[in-house]
Each structure stands twice: as structure tokens, then as C-alpha cells.
Design a protein around this motif. Structure first.
Motif, PDB file in Angstrom:
ATOM      1  N   PRO A  41       0.333  -1.167  -0.548  1.00  0.00           N
ATOM      2  CA  PRO A  41      -0.126   0.046  -0.023  1.00  0.00           C
ATOM      3  C   PRO A  41       0.341   1.156   0.010  1.00  0.00           C
ATOM      4  O   PRO A  41       0.313   2.108  -0.500  1.00  0.00           O
ATOM      5  CB  PRO A  41      -0.722   0.031   1.022  1.00  0.00           C
ATOM      6  CG  PRO A  41      -0.772  -1.508   1.683  1.00  0.00           C
ATOM      7  CD  PRO A  41       0.384  -1.541   1.095  1.00  0.00           C
ATOM      8  N   LEU A  42       1.970   1.117   0.561  1.00  0.00           N
ATOM      9  CA  LEU A  42       2.847   2.261   0.688  1.00  0.00           C
ATOM     10  C   LEU A  42       3.451   3.157  -1.085  1.00  0.00           C
ATOM     11  O   LEU A  42       3.321   4.206  -1.316  1.00  0.00           O
ATOM     12  CB  LEU A  42       3.880   2.050   0.619  1.00  0.00           C
ATOM     13  CG  LEU A  42       4.384   1.979   2.737  1.00  0.00           C
ATOM     14  CD1 LEU A  42       5.282   1.887   3.085  1.00  0.00           C
ATOM     15  CD2 LEU A  42       3.714   3.511   3.370  1.00  0.00           C
ATOM     16  N   ILE A 100       1.281   2.258  -3.873  1.00  0.00           N
ATOM     17  CA  ILE A 100      -0.389   3.626  -3.685  1.00  0.00           C
ATOM     18  C   ILE A 100      -0.137   4.394  -3.434  1.00  0.00           C
ATOM     19  O   ILE A 100      -0.576   5.464  -4.407  1.00  0.00           O
ATOM     20  CB  ILE A 100      -1.270   2.804  -2.756  1.00  0.00           C
ATOM     21  CG1 ILE A 100      -0.791   1.209  -3.891  1.00  0.00           C
ATOM     22  CG2 ILE A 100      -2.723   2.802  -4.221  1.00  0.00           C
ATOM     23  CD1 ILE A 100      -2.082   0.501  -2.994  1.00  0.00           C
ATOM     24  N   VAL A 101       0.529   4.922  -1.528  1.00  0.00           N
ATOM     25  CA  VAL A 101       0.985   6.066  -1.478  1.00  0.00           C
ATOM     26  C   VAL A 101       1.288   7.084  -2.224  1.00  0.00           C
ATOM     27  O   VAL A 101       0.944   7.775  -2.612  1.00  0.00           O
ATOM     28  CB  VAL A 101       0.874   6.050  -0.384  1.00  0.00           C
ATOM     29  CG1 VAL A 101       1.532   7.949   0.360  1.00  0.00           C
ATOM     30  CG2 VAL A 101      -0.065   5.705   0.413  1.00  0.00           C
ATOM     31  N   TYR A 128      -0.352   7.908  -5.422  1.00  0.00           N
ATOM     32  CA  TYR A 128      -1.056   8.578  -5.519  1.00  0.00           C
ATOM     33  C   TYR A 128      -0.328  10.457  -5.185  1.00  0.00           C
ATOM     34  O   TYR A 128      -1.159  10.920  -5.775  1.00  0.00           O
ATOM     35  CB  TYR A 128      -1.856   8.305  -3.907  1.00  0.00           C
ATOM     36  CG  TYR A 128      -3.172   7.930  -4.868  1.00  0.00           C
ATOM     37  CD1 TYR A 128      -3.377   6.376  -5.413  1.00  0.00           C
ATOM     38  CD2 TYR A 128      -4.822   7.529  -3.518  1.00  0.00           C
ATOM     39  CE1 TYR A 128      -4.834   5.884  -5.911  1.00  0.00           C
ATOM     40  CE2 TYR A 128      -5.632   6.987  -4.274  1.00  0.00           C
ATOM     41  CZ  TYR A 128      -5.072   5.992  -4.657  1.00  0.00           C
ATOM     42  OH  TYR A 128      -6.411   5.115  -5.446  1.00  0.00           O
TER      43      TYR A 128
END
Lengths: 309, 273
Positions: free
Chosen positions: A41-42, A44-45, A48
Motif C-alpha cells: 500500500p505504501l 500506492i501512496v 497517488y
């Protein structure tokens, strides 16, 4: 204790060694879980942070450096001039200042405490260590909540100051930077004491004795003998306190109220009311980079130290 | 040895250090003691003592939201610590009972990653990640929370298990293998009993860590999925109640209980190892 220690003495042992070489595969499930539940998920950050914000929340899949630009600068909506984003700078400055102050306070209180514990004998030492560990494992929220109770206008701090006649009216401590600082120093103190204790415990007191024998006074012995030897512990404790302080979320939220935000709360704001996910993402990555830099500094500083004692 | 010197003055003592230490411990414990004391207050004030009672524990116990949150907290913590401990045990075996290989540092960094990344960053990352999965699948149950908790509990379970494995003499395992035990037999009969205290210690740490988590739970939970800490955080926004004191004290009691068990367990380790 490594495998090399057990040289293959027979064909069977050699076969065992060959089997052992594939043992790392046992780590795969844990790695998979961490990739899904933490590291992945990092990424994805990171992605983003280079996109445009959606109208209500989320992102629009268009590449943009705007979020990174917004961290430091704001564009005036009327004349389109670019200026420094004062509000952001205030929050960054508060976070850094409070984190450094927290580190300093915990060091000033923690060093004597760790020294005291490390110089006790066996059973006593276990007892004092246990006393330090209980607050450490007590829920962060409960500890913050306890500080909230103490600092309220009708709380113990104000009540006792008033009954001592030092103040006539309660002073407003809660929802100020001071309250956040007290709270952070309180919750992170054990994180300073434990590594300091580990460092002092290894201290060879014959060196201290030698210092006294050579006519050094207590201050000189402390500065010239003890301090240099326990420096790795000081660095470790400082990093352990500074890093979570910088990313603190619960303590500033509960004790600082809405106004005395730190980076952690500011990041949350971007995903809530702020509705600017890319800005929140770029701030998260920035925070992560600062933390990584601090950890890297720690690793380099501690690997340069030669082991003492 | 230092006794001779201590009569004149102790080399181990520094002026003022004991005073600072006592202030330190007083400051650490005073707030917690206040919380515990006032959880037994008869009145509804958290500042005025009106006599001893257990009323607030009864109020908390009868509050349906608290009941739900408690059950949810325990359910998540049990699942998360169970998963984390199982995977951490495998990973600890995989990283200590192996020849050195190029990726070992990477594995170590990955496993300990939750300890290094600020929790708020992980929380935000999981919020984004799970939000899109929730939209795509329509599922919004407790699995997200269990998965997230299990992930950040892995290093807490891994570290004591690994420490235990590294402290163990490999002679017994090698002997078992020499005596034609299969890897599984060696693990089941030799390694597992020896490493068991480390596994129990790791599981307890993971359990406490999961039970205490606020930030990640707050970001990952769907509507109506409060755990005890997020319920308390929500209550703090409104007013300070002795009910929260009671919940805090109960949680504190549980933590001390687990910690004491942990200390006894690891203390015994040191002697046998």
C-alpha cells in the motif's frame, strides 16, 4: 551460531545442509502478508502523490506534481502569484520543534533514570525495569487520556497549584503546544530509558574507577568517560523518541485540540475534510523520507562505534 | 568488588540522579494512578472524590457499544496474533535455520517494516488500498482489520521467536537429523518444544499490540466496527466520563497480567538458556 559453524561431517549432514538452504521459503507467507498489509500500500501512496485530487475524495488519474508543490507553496487564487504556504510551514515547524523538545526532555529525565536502574543489583534492577515497562505497554490512548485528566482546568495540576496559592485561576494548559509536549514526553519516556539502560548496563565501571583514580571529579568522569561510552545508547534512544514524535497522531489530537496540529494530524485532515488525497500522500511520503533519513543516520552512527566492554 | 570503594563513595553513584529518577517514576505513575482511583469514584465527576463504588464498571459492562467493542477487540486480537505468530514462527525458522543468502537482509527489512514506518503513514496507505478493494468487492467485514493487525503484529512476534532460536544450541537439532529424523520430526520433537517460550512470548506481545492499536484501526474500520480504543477515542471527543476510566483500568489490568506472565516466561528462558 551460524550454519557455517556446523561443518558437514557426513553425507546425511550434507543433505541436511542442502535442505536447510531452502528453508528461507518458510518466510514467504509472512512476506506476502506484509506486502499486502504494509509495504504494498505504501507504493500506492507514492503513486497517488503524483496524481490530481478528485472532486470529493480520491484521485483523478492524471499525472501532476501539484501535490509536492503544495507542500511548500500556495498559489494565490486572485492574482495567481506563488507564495510560501505559511500554514504548512507552521505545522512542520511545530512538529520538528515539539519532537526535538520531546527528545531533549526525555533524554534529561531518562538518562539519570536509566543510570539509576543499571547500577542497581540483580533483583532490584528487574523490579525497576518492570516499572518502566508497564507504562510502555499500557495503551497509548489511556496514557494520553491520563495526561488529559491531569492538565484539565479542574485537573490535579491546576488544583494543586491553586491550593498552594501559586495561581489564583486555573491556567489553560490543555489544547496548547505545552500540553502536546508534556503528553509526548510522557508517552515516549520509556522508549528513551530502555536503550539507554541497555548501553549503561554494558558500561565497565573499572573505567569509571580509573577516571576517579586519575583525580577526575564526578562531572569530568561523566563527561569524559561515561558519556562517550554510552553515546550509541543516547543516539538510539533519541531516534526511538524522535521518530514516533514526528509522526505523532493521537497525542496532538487529544491534547492539542483542533488547532495545535502536527504533521500526522495534517495528513489525516487531507484524507478527511481536506479532500486532497494527493497532498496527503505526498506529505506521508515526505514524513517517511525524513524518518528513513533519521534511521539511516542511526545505522551509520552506530556501526561506526566500536563495541566497548 | 566495588564494596571497598563504596564505603568512601560509590563510583556508581552520580549526584542528583536518584532524585531525577524518583521524579521520573512519580511522573510516570501519578497520571495512571489517578485514572485507576477515579474509576472507583461514586460520583460522576472525574475531579471530585465522592466515595468508593464499582458503579462505573457496571455502567461500562452494561453499555452495548462497549460490549460489542470489547468482543470485536478480542476477536481481532486473537485472529491477528494467531496469524502473526504462525507466520512469524515460520519466518524466524526460515531466517535462522538457513545458509546465508543474498536476500536475507531484504527479508529482515520487510518483516520489520511496520516498526520503521510511522503508523499514520501505514494507516493512510491501508485506507487508500482497502477503500478501493471495498468498492470493488462490496465486502466490508472484519477481515480488513484482521489482515492489517496481523501485518503490523508480525515483527512483534518475530523478534522474540528469532531471539530464542538464535540463542539455542543447534547440536540437538543436528543430532536428531543425524539419527534419521525427518525435518518435520526434528521440528516437532526438538525445535518446537525448545522454542515454545519464545512463541508464547511473541504471541502475547502481538496480542497486546493488536488490542492497543488506535490509529490503523481508526483508518481501516468500516462504519460500526469500533474496537475498545477507537470507541474511547470517540468518547473523548464529547466528554470525559468515569466510564472511560473504568474501561481504561480494565484494559490496564489485562495488560499488566499479560506483561507479568511475559516477564516470568522470558525470565525463565534466561536461566535455562
Amino acid at each position: 551460531m551460524t550454519l557455517e559453524a556446523g561443518q558437514p561431517r557426513s553425507l546425511e549432514a550434507e543433505a541436511t545442509n542442502r535442505r536447510i538452504r531452502r528453508n528461507w521459503l518458510l518466510s514467504l507467507p509472512a512476506i506476502l502478508l506484509l506486502l499486502v498489509g504494509a509495504s504494498g500500500p505504501l507504493l500506492i501512496v507514492l503513486v497517488y502523490s503524483f496524481l490530481k485530487p478528485g472532486d470529493f475524495s480520491g484521485v483523478v488519474w492524471e499525472p501532476s506534481f501539484n501535490a509536492w508543490f503544495q507542500i511548500l507553496f500556495s498559489r494565490d487564487i486572485f492574482d495567481d502569484t506563488v507564495g510560501l504556504a505559511d500554514a504548512h510551514l507552521t505545522i512542520f515547524w511545530r512538529s520538528v520543534r515539539l519532537s526535538l523538545a520531546t527528545t531533549l526532555i526525555t533524554l534529561l529525565l531518562g538518562l539519570p533514570t536509566a543510570y539509576f536502574i543499571a547500577t542497581r543489583s540483580g533483583r532490584q534492577r528487574t523490579f525497576w525495569l518492570f516499572l518502566i515497562t508497564i507504562p510502555f505497554w499500557t495503551n497509548l490512548l489511556i496514557r494520553t487520556f491520563a495526561i488529559l485528566e491531569m492538565l484539565r482546568n479542574e485537573g490535579i495540576v491546576n488544583n494543586s497549584l491553586m491550593s498552594l496559592g501559586l495561581i489564583a485561576e486555573p491556567i489553560q494548559i490543555l489544547y496548547t503546544d505545552t500540553a502536546v509536549l508534556i503528553g509526548m514526553a510522557y508517552v515516549y519516556l520509556p522508549l528513551m530509558v530502555l536503550p539507554l539502560y541497555a548501553a549503561i548496563e554494558r558500561l565497565d565501571f573499572r573505567l569509571v574507577e580509573a577516571g576517579y583514580d586519575l583525580y577526575a571529579n564526578r562531572l569530568q568522569v561523566f563527561r569524559k568517560v561515561i558519556l562517550p561510552i554510552i553515546k550509541p545508547g543516547i543516539v538510539a534512544g533519541s531516534i526511538l523518541v524522535f521518530v514516533p514524535s514526528l509522526g505523532a497522531y493521537v497525542t496532538p489530537r487529544v491534547l492539542g485540540g483542533g488547532k495545535n496540529m502536527m504533521i500526522g494530524n495534517f495528513i489525516e485532515l487531507q484524507f478527511g475534510q481536506g479532500r486532497n488525497w494527493p497532498l496527503g500522500s505526498s506529505l506521508s511520503i515526505l514524513l517517511l523520507l525524513i524518518v528513513m533519513a533519521a534511521l539511516l543516520f542511526y545505522v551509520r552512527a552506530s556501526s561506526r562505534e566500536e563495541p566497548h566492554g | 568488588m566495588a564494596e571497598r570503594v563504596r564505603k568512601a563513595f560509590s563510583v556508581r553513584r552520580l549526584p542528583g540522579f536518584t532524585t531525577v529518577t524518583m521524579i521520573c517514576f512519580a511522573a510516570l505513575y501519578a497520571p495512571i494512578i489517578v485514572i485507576v482511583l477515579y474509576s472507583f469514584n461514586a460520583g460522576d465527576s472525574v475531579a471530585l472524590w465522592e466515595g468508593f463504588s464499582l458503579d462505573w464498571y457496571a455502567v461500562a459492562a452494561q453499555n452495548e457499544q462497549v460490549q460489542d467493542a470489547t468482543l470485536r477487540s478480542l476477536l481481532i486480537a486473537l485472529w491477528a496474533s494467531g496469524i502473526a505468530t504462525t507466520l512469524a514462527t515460520m519466518a524466524a525458522l526460515g531466517t535462522t535455520r538457513t545458509a546465508k543468502f543474498p536476500g536475507s537482509t531484504l527479508i529482515y527489512v520487510l518483516i520489520n517494516q511496520p516498526l520503521m514506518v510511522p503508523e499514520i503513514v501505514t494507516a493512510v496507505a491501508l485506507l487508500i488500498f482497502f477503500a478501493s478493494i471495498k468498492v470493488a468487492t462490496g465486502y466490508s467485514g472484519l477481515a480488513y482489520l484482521i489482515l492489517a493487525h496481523a501485518a503490523f503484529c508480525v515483527p512483534f512476534a518475530y523478534l522474540p521467536i528469532r531471539a530464542r532460536l538464535e540463542g539455542m544450541d543447534r547440536v540437538l537439532e543436528i543430532a536428531a537429523a543425524d539419527l534419521y529424523a525427518t525435518p518435520w520430526q526434528t521440528f516437532r520433537r526438538v525445535t518446537l518444544p525448545l522454542v515454545a517460550p519464545g512463541i508464547v512470548a511473541g504471541a502475547m506481545l502481538a496480542f497486546v499490540i493488536s488490542l492497543d492499536d488506535v490509529i490503523i484501526t481508526e483508518f481501516v474500520k468500516s462504519a460500526g466496527q469500533d474496537t475498545l480504543p477507537t470507541y474511547m477515542l470517540g468518547q473523548l471527543r464529547r466528554a470525559v466520563t468515569p466510564e472511560v476510566n473504568a474501561i481504561s483500568t480494565a484494559l490496564l489490568g489485562l495488560t499488566i497480567l499479560l506483561l507479568t506472565a511475559f516477564f516470568i516466561l522470558t525470565g525463565r528462558n534466561d536461566k535455562s538458556a
